[in-house]
Each structure stands twice: as structure tokens, then as C-alpha cells.
Design a protein around this motif. Sequence first.
Motif, PDB file in Angstrom:
ATOM      1  N   ALA A   1       0.838  -1.197   0.000  1.00 15.06           N
ATOM      2  CA  ALA A   1       0.000   0.000   0.000  1.00 15.06           C
ATOM      3  C   ALA A   1       0.874   1.249   0.000  1.00 15.06           C
ATOM      4  N   ALA A   2       1.967   1.204   0.780  1.00  9.14           N
ATOM      5  CA  ALA A   2       2.887   2.337   0.817  1.00  9.14           C
ATOM      6  C   ALA A   2       3.729   2.409  -0.452  1.00  9.14           C
ATOM      7  N   ASP A   3       4.180   1.258  -0.932  1.00  6.57           N
ATOM      8  CA  ASP A   3       5.068   1.215  -2.093  1.00  6.57           C
ATOM      9  C   ASP A   3       4.375   1.671  -3.369  1.00  6.57           C
ATOM     10  N   LEU A   4       3.103   1.284  -3.543  1.00  2.97           N
ATOM     11  CA  LEU A   4       2.403   1.561  -4.799  1.00  2.97           C
ATOM     12  C   LEU A   4       1.567   2.833  -4.763  1.00  2.97           C
TER      13      LEU A   4
ATOM     14  N   GLY B   1      -0.723   5.817  -6.769  1.00  2.00           N
ATOM     15  CA  GLY B   1      -1.418   5.394  -7.979  1.00  2.00           C
ATOM     16  C   GLY B   1      -2.269   4.150  -7.857  1.00  2.00           C
ATOM     17  N   VAL B   2      -1.898   3.226  -6.963  1.00  3.97           N
ATOM     18  CA  VAL B   2      -2.591   1.937  -6.864  1.00  3.97           C
ATOM     19  C   VAL B   2      -2.923   1.648  -5.408  1.00  3.97           C
ATOM     20  N   ARG B   3      -4.182   1.336  -5.133  1.00  2.00           N
ATOM     21  CA  ARG B   3      -4.607   0.965  -3.782  1.00  2.00           C
ATOM     22  C   ARG B   3      -4.368  -0.531  -3.559  1.00  2.00           C
ATOM     23  N   VAL B   4      -3.999  -0.912  -2.328  1.00  2.00           N
ATOM     24  CA  VAL B   4      -3.755  -2.315  -1.987  1.00  2.00           C
ATOM     25  C   VAL B   4      -4.458  -2.625  -0.665  1.00  2.00           C
ATOM     26  N   ASN B   5      -5.317  -3.634  -0.689  1.00  2.00           N
ATOM     27  CA  ASN B   5      -6.062  -4.047   0.502  1.00  2.00           C
ATOM     28  C   ASN B   5      -6.133  -5.568   0.571  1.00  2.00           C
ATOM     29  N   GLY B   6      -6.780  -6.082   1.591  1.00  2.00           N
ATOM     30  CA  GLY B   6      -6.902  -7.526   1.742  1.00  2.00           C
ATOM     31  C   GLY B   6      -8.217  -7.924   2.375  1.00  2.00           C
TER      32      GLY B   6
END
Length: 263
Positions: A173-176, A179-184
Motif C-alpha cells: 500500500a505504501a510502495d504503490l 497510484g494503486v490501492r492495496v487491501n486484503g
Amino acid sequence: MSGRMEGMNVLVVGGGAGIGKGAALAYLDEGASVTVLERSPRHAEALTEETRGRSLRVVVGDATAEPVLTEALEQAVDSAGKLDHLTCCVGVFDHYASLRELTVKELVDAAEEMWRVNVLSTLVAVRTAWPALHEAGGSVTLTLSESAFHPVGGGVLYGSSKWALRGVVQHLAADLAPGVRVNGVAPGGTTDTAFSGLAALGESESSVGTVSGRDQRIAAGTMLRVTPTPADHAGAYVYLADPRASRVVTGLVINSDGGRALR
């Protein structure tokens, strides 16, 4: 009436059965164009037949192999090379293997396989899809487990791989960003699941879903006294993939476990 994911291109890695299939069908119902990567020819054939005539295609192959991931991605992106969402559901199960009962060689071999399939393959999938996701301002949803929060639902190998994915969600989430959201999503014990076992321990597809009394034990361990189905988790996946409803959501894990943490 149009669905909330109308016009979106979605790739589901490991979406031929169980929770992954539940998510893929939910995306399809919401109007998305869905590509599923599935290792099992049997599951792939069944999903293809079930969705015939709809906007879902299936690529058969091993999701831990980069060329296979690349092929699936090429099927999933639109003419502009954009991918709106990636869901990762690939995983193997350890059949509750105890550290005490494994030889050191079995432990090393099984741990390497578990890491490669449950964690590294997810990183490779995200890295392969990142340019297309970035182009679209898309999102990623990883599949964890209640085992990522509590010592239940598997042994130390499976559980530790899911704990690792908790870290992957936040670090990616921090790296991308931005521009890109990351969840689980962290499902609890689920009926009608399909697990692959660890080849290093001589296991094949898990039969945990058919163990007598399993559904009742799962329900008894939750606040809501229910045993989830794959469809019960699908709403969490749809919410996280929806670029409007979850526009400001990243680094989050939704626990769809019936309240296991409160028991």
C-alpha cells in the motif's frame, strides 16, 4: 441497470474454485469483464461452462510462473493496456502440520513451497500487473485468512504465510501509492472451499471441507454462529475493488470471519 464495476477489467489469480471463484462471480455480476487464472483444468472447465456467454474468460496454468501470469494479464487488459483490479487468491494448505511431527528436511521443503506459493507468487503477480494497474489507477486485493490474526485454521506454516501477507498489504500500500490501492480480505473458515496441499508433504487437494462436523465447529467459534460460504466473502472483495466506494481505502484488511476475534 449497470453494476458498480461496469466497464472494469479484472484479473483474479486463483479464481477457479472456492473463495476466489466467489469473488470472480461477484465481479462479473457487478458488470466487470473478468479473467480468471486457474491451475486446475477441472475447475477451469467447470467455471467456463457455468459462465458461458458472459464476460469471463479462463486461462489455465500455474500462477507461480511468470509467463503464465503474463499471458493471463494480456487477456485481462483493455486495448489501452489498462487493468482496473487484481485479486490474488492462490494458496496451498498445510493440513494443520505440526512442527513437532516434521523432519528438518520436510520442514525446509514445505516452508519453501508455502512461501513460494502463498507469498512470493502474490508479489510476482502484483509486480507483473503493476504497469497496467498504474495506468488505470487501479487496485489490488490480497486474500489472507483468519490464520493471519489467530492460531486457528491451519498449522504454523500456513498461518505464518498469511501473517506475512498482512505485512505485504501494508508495505505494498505504501510502495504503490498514490497510484494503486492495496487491501486484503481475511476470510474465516468457509464451507465449499478447495485447497491444494503441500507437494513437499505428499499432499494433494485438501478434504477439510468434507470433515464431519467441521461446519458446526466453525459456526460455534464465531460471534454470529454462521459458517460462511464463498459468496459471503464476495461483498468485501467487491467493495475493495469499487473505485468509488473505496476511493480513500488502502492498507486495510477486512475480516470476514463472523466475529472470530471477539470469541
